[in-house]
Write an enzyme that holds these catalytic residues in place. Structure first.
Site: not given
Length: 252
Positions: A79, A228, A230
């Site tokens: 990001c 992202h 995650e």
């Protein structure tokens, strides 16, 4: 051990936990020495480009970051940590980045809701190690108002023939459109380019949000994503597994 650089931007705990889920130790740190000694370095983050650069300098992290980006160790930007790799950003006026990847970070043009938030598909040519085993057109989770323009690539919405409709964040990960997205060609935006005569090939994956932008890049041992991983469920974890394999393999 992976060092996750903490410069006061973003929920770094979620990144640390995600690496734990794929079986590789990671530690969140502001210690420049820990960054220098790590087997691999991850630079996540959310927020403003210029504030991030100032925080990195204030914490004494710019020098170890530049050493981590010399191509000898695996590196992952996420990001804002991805955007910081570019030459400059127009966010709140022109400002310099780490200048590892030639290009500029620009604000999305009017016409779409900003920030670009939610699930959107990422297209690739099958040549990014981070995306091994991930189908072209798979969905990842984005949150950003600015996007990177890699030097020498398509940057204008007027020359992009297709613009994908981003999926709603409601109802979880959309899978129905993955197969269709995988069939989309990307002839107007090459997946490989040379940024300098003696530089490694820069490999790029793409996303559409009014403009077509580089959603992920690979430049030697440097890997980075605008989305992202995650937060991206199945394919995000697969991507982190791929990065963990790169780290365990010594970056090769």
């Amino acid at each position: 051990m992976i060092a996750i650089v903490d410069y006061g931007r973003g929920n770094l705990g979620s990144v640390e936990k995600a690496f734990g889920r794929v079986g590789i130790p990671a530690v969140v740190t502001q210690d420049p020495r820990a960054v220098d000694e790590a087997d691999a370095v991850v630079l996540p983050g959310d927020g403003a480009f210029h504030d991030a650069m100032m925080n990195l300098e204030r914490l004494g992290l710019l020098a170890p970051l530049r050493r981590a980006l010399d191509g000898t160790r695996p590196f992952l930007g996420i990001c804002l940590g991805y955007q910081l790799l570019f030459s400059s950003s127009e966010e709140f006026g022109e400002g310099r980045g780490l200048d590892v990847i030639p290009g500029v970070v620009r604000r999305f043009p009017p016409g779409r809701k900003i920030p670009h938030m939610g699930w959107n598909c990422v297209e690739h040519g099958g040549d990014l190690r981070l995306l091994e085993g991930v189908p072209s057109g798979a969905y990842f989770y984005f949150v950003h108002s600015y996007y990177p323009v890699v030097a020498g690539t398509v940057r204008s919405a007027s020359v992009v023939a297709r613009a994908a409709r981003p999926a709603s964040t409601e109802g979880g990960l959309p899978q129905a459109r993955v197969a269709a997205g995988a069939r989309r060609a990307s002839e107007e935006s090459p997946s490989r380019m040379r940024v300098a005569p003696d530089a490694p090939t820069l490999r790029v994956a793409w996303c559409d949000y009014g403009v077509r932008f580089a959603a992920a890049v690979e430049h030697g041992r440097i890997h980075a994503t605008q989305f992202h991983p995650e937060k991206s469920q199945r394919w995000g974890l697969r991507m982190l597994e791929n990065f963990a394999a790169i780290v365990k393999g010594g970056g090769r």
